[in-house]
Every structure is written in C-alpha cells, then in structure tokens.
Design a protein around this motif. Sequence first.
Motif, PDB file in Angstrom:
ATOM      1  N   SER A   2      -6.843   4.476  -6.316  1.00 25.22           N
ATOM      2  CA  SER A   2      -6.796   5.931  -6.182  1.00 25.22           C
ATOM      3  C   SER A   2      -5.348   6.315  -5.894  1.00 25.22           C
ATOM      4  O   SER A   2      -4.559   5.498  -5.416  1.00 25.22           O
ATOM      5  N   VAL A   3      -5.019   7.555  -6.201  1.00 25.91           N
ATOM      6  CA  VAL A   3      -3.644   8.028  -6.009  1.00 25.91           C
ATOM      7  C   VAL A   3      -3.690   9.421  -5.394  1.00 25.91           C
ATOM      8  O   VAL A   3      -4.441  10.284  -5.851  1.00 25.91           O
TER       9      VAL A   3
ATOM     10  N   VAL B 213       5.734   5.895  -8.929  1.00 29.67           N
ATOM     11  CA  VAL B 213       4.987   5.579  -7.713  1.00 29.67           C
ATOM     12  C   VAL B 213       5.922   5.756  -6.526  1.00 29.67           C
ATOM     13  O   VAL B 213       7.021   5.211  -6.494  1.00 29.67           O
ATOM     14  N   PHE B 214       5.493   6.543  -5.530  1.00 31.52           N
ATOM     15  CA  PHE B 214       6.298   6.794  -4.337  1.00 31.52           C
ATOM     16  C   PHE B 214       6.065   5.729  -3.270  1.00 31.52           C
ATOM     17  O   PHE B 214       6.981   5.293  -2.597  1.00 31.52           O
ATOM     18  N   ASP B 215       4.802   5.285  -3.122  1.00 33.55           N
ATOM     19  CA  ASP B 215       4.465   4.280  -2.118  1.00 33.55           C
ATOM     20  C   ASP B 215       3.160   3.610  -2.528  1.00 33.55           C
ATOM     21  O   ASP B 215       2.414   4.128  -3.347  1.00 33.55           O
ATOM     22  N   VAL B 216       2.901   2.448  -1.938  1.00 38.13           N
ATOM     23  CA  VAL B 216       1.660   1.720  -2.197  1.00 38.13           C
ATOM     24  C   VAL B 216       1.017   1.365  -0.866  1.00 38.13           C
ATOM     25  O   VAL B 216       1.670   0.774   0.001  1.00 38.13           O
ATOM     26  N   CYS B 217      -0.237   1.741  -0.715  1.00 41.39           N
ATOM     27  CA  CYS B 217      -1.029   1.361   0.452  1.00 41.39           C
ATOM     28  C   CYS B 217      -1.988   0.269  -0.016  1.00 41.39           C
ATOM     29  O   CYS B 217      -2.982   0.545  -0.685  1.00 41.39           O
ATOM     30  N   ASN B 218      -1.664  -0.960   0.321  1.00 44.97           N
ATOM     31  CA  ASN B 218      -2.468  -2.092  -0.133  1.00 44.97           C
ATOM     32  C   ASN B 218      -3.517  -2.393   0.938  1.00 44.97           C
ATOM     33  O   ASN B 218      -3.278  -3.124   1.883  1.00 44.97           O
ATOM     34  N   ALA B 219      -4.706  -1.800   0.778  1.00 47.64           N
ATOM     35  CA  ALA B 219      -5.801  -1.973   1.733  1.00 47.64           C
ATOM     36  C   ALA B 219      -6.825  -2.983   1.216  1.00 47.64           C
ATOM     37  O   ALA B 219      -7.987  -2.949   1.621  1.00 47.64           O
TER      38      ALA B 219
ATOM     39  N   VAL C 187      -0.158   5.181  -4.248  1.00 47.66           N
ATOM     40  CA  VAL C 187      -1.258   4.377  -4.780  1.00 47.66           C
ATOM     41  C   VAL C 187      -1.993   3.730  -3.617  1.00 47.66           C
ATOM     42  O   VAL C 187      -1.382   3.132  -2.734  1.00 47.66           O
ATOM     43  N   ILE C 188      -3.324   3.847  -3.637  1.00 46.20           N
ATOM     44  CA  ILE C 188      -4.162   3.244  -2.606  1.00 46.20           C
ATOM     45  C   ILE C 188      -5.061   2.227  -3.277  1.00 46.20           C
ATOM     46  O   ILE C 188      -5.872   2.573  -4.132  1.00 46.20           O
ATOM     47  N   LEU C 189      -4.881   0.962  -2.910  1.00 45.69           N
ATOM     48  CA  LEU C 189      -5.685  -0.121  -3.463  1.00 45.69           C
ATOM     49  C   LEU C 189      -6.729  -0.513  -2.426  1.00 45.69           C
ATOM     50  O   LEU C 189      -6.395  -0.838  -1.287  1.00 45.69           O
ATOM     51  N   THR C 190      -8.003  -0.487  -2.816  1.00 46.21           N
ATOM     52  CA  THR C 190      -9.088  -0.898  -1.932  1.00 46.21           C
ATOM     53  C   THR C 190      -9.982  -1.871  -2.673  1.00 46.21           C
ATOM     54  O   THR C 190     -10.008  -1.901  -3.898  1.00 46.21           O
ATOM     55  N   GLY C 191     -10.723  -2.656  -1.919  1.00 46.60           N
ATOM     56  CA  GLY C 191     -11.640  -3.607  -2.521  1.00 46.60           C
ATOM     57  C   GLY C 191     -11.481  -4.975  -1.898  1.00 46.60           C
ATOM     58  O   GLY C 191     -10.905  -5.136  -0.824  1.00 46.60           O
ATOM     59  N   ILE C 192     -12.003  -5.970  -2.607  1.00 38.57           N
ATOM     60  CA  ILE C 192     -12.024  -7.341  -2.106  1.00 38.57           C
ATOM     61  C   ILE C 192     -11.402  -8.268  -3.143  1.00 38.57           C
ATOM     62  O   ILE C 192     -11.725  -8.195  -4.325  1.00 38.57           O
ATOM     63  N   VAL C 193     -10.500  -9.134  -2.673  1.00 39.46           N
ATOM     64  CA  VAL C 193      -9.881 -10.135  -3.542  1.00 39.46           C
ATOM     65  C   VAL C 193     -10.100 -11.517  -2.931  1.00 39.46           C
ATOM     66  O   VAL C 193     -10.435 -11.649  -1.757  1.00 39.46           O
ATOM     67  N   THR C 194      -9.890 -12.556  -3.737  1.00 40.82           N
ATOM     68  CA  THR C 194     -10.218 -13.912  -3.308  1.00 40.82           C
ATOM     69  C   THR C 194      -9.155 -14.581  -2.447  1.00 40.82           C
ATOM     70  O   THR C 194      -9.479 -15.456  -1.648  1.00 40.82           O
ATOM     71  N   ASP C 195      -7.874 -14.190  -2.611  1.00 45.05           N
ATOM     72  CA  ASP C 195      -6.835 -14.885  -1.843  1.00 45.05           C
ATOM     73  C   ASP C 195      -5.632 -13.966  -1.611  1.00 45.05           C
ATOM     74  O   ASP C 195      -5.487 -12.942  -2.271  1.00 45.05           O
ATOM     75  N   PRO C 196      -4.764 -14.339  -0.663  1.00 50.34           N
ATOM     76  CA  PRO C 196      -3.592 -13.508  -0.357  1.00 50.34           C
ATOM     77  C   PRO C 196      -2.637 -13.329  -1.534  1.00 50.34           C
ATOM     78  O   PRO C 196      -2.016 -12.276  -1.677  1.00 50.34           O
TER      79      PRO C 196
END
Length: 102
Positions: free
Chosen positions: A54-55, A85-91, A60-69
């Motif tokens: 979402s933006v 892109v001004f900033d990224v929120c990696n959630a 940019v806001i990244l949400t969800g589940i991933v398998t590894d760092p």
Amino acid sequence: MVTPWPYPDEHARPVQPPPPGQGGPADEDTRIAAAVAQRISSDGTTRRQQIAVSVQNRVVILTGIVTDPATRQVAGDIAWEVTDVFDVCNALRLARPRRLAR
C-alpha cells in the motif's frame, strides 16, 4: 496577536483538485503501488511470499509474512528502487518455523 492564516474573504480562491489522471496525489500513490507490486511479484526471491503493498503520500508500506530475513530485505530494496518513492515502511513479519509433531 498575529493571525498566521488569512481570513476566508481575503483573496481566497477555492482549490480545485486536478482532473483524474493528471498527477494528483492519489494517482501517484496508485502508480507507485502498482509498480512495487509488479516488481515484487516478478522477483524470484519475493514471488511466492505473502506481501501486500500500500502507498500513502509516496510512502510504501509492505505488510505480510515472508520466510526469512533476506527475503524481507529484498522486498524493501525493491520498493526503494521504484521512482518517486519517498520512504519505505517494511512491516513484513517472519513466518514462525513449524514445530515437528512428536
């Protein structure tokens, strides 16, 4: 006391929003979200992950589940590579490892 804003009747003009498709903030956010989502879905590392994009105001806001760092890092890097892109929120959260049944 000084009033920082003019009174409404002092040369005030109503602000007209830009016509649809002509560069309004919502159009820009939509374009950025589509570009990030497309790049994430085409990258081999992030393709099969549960990532929502979402933006808001070019953030940019990244949400969800991933398998590894490493996958989490790659998704954030992909978002940063998109133009405007001004900033990224990696959630993004890491998936918990499944426990073996005894």
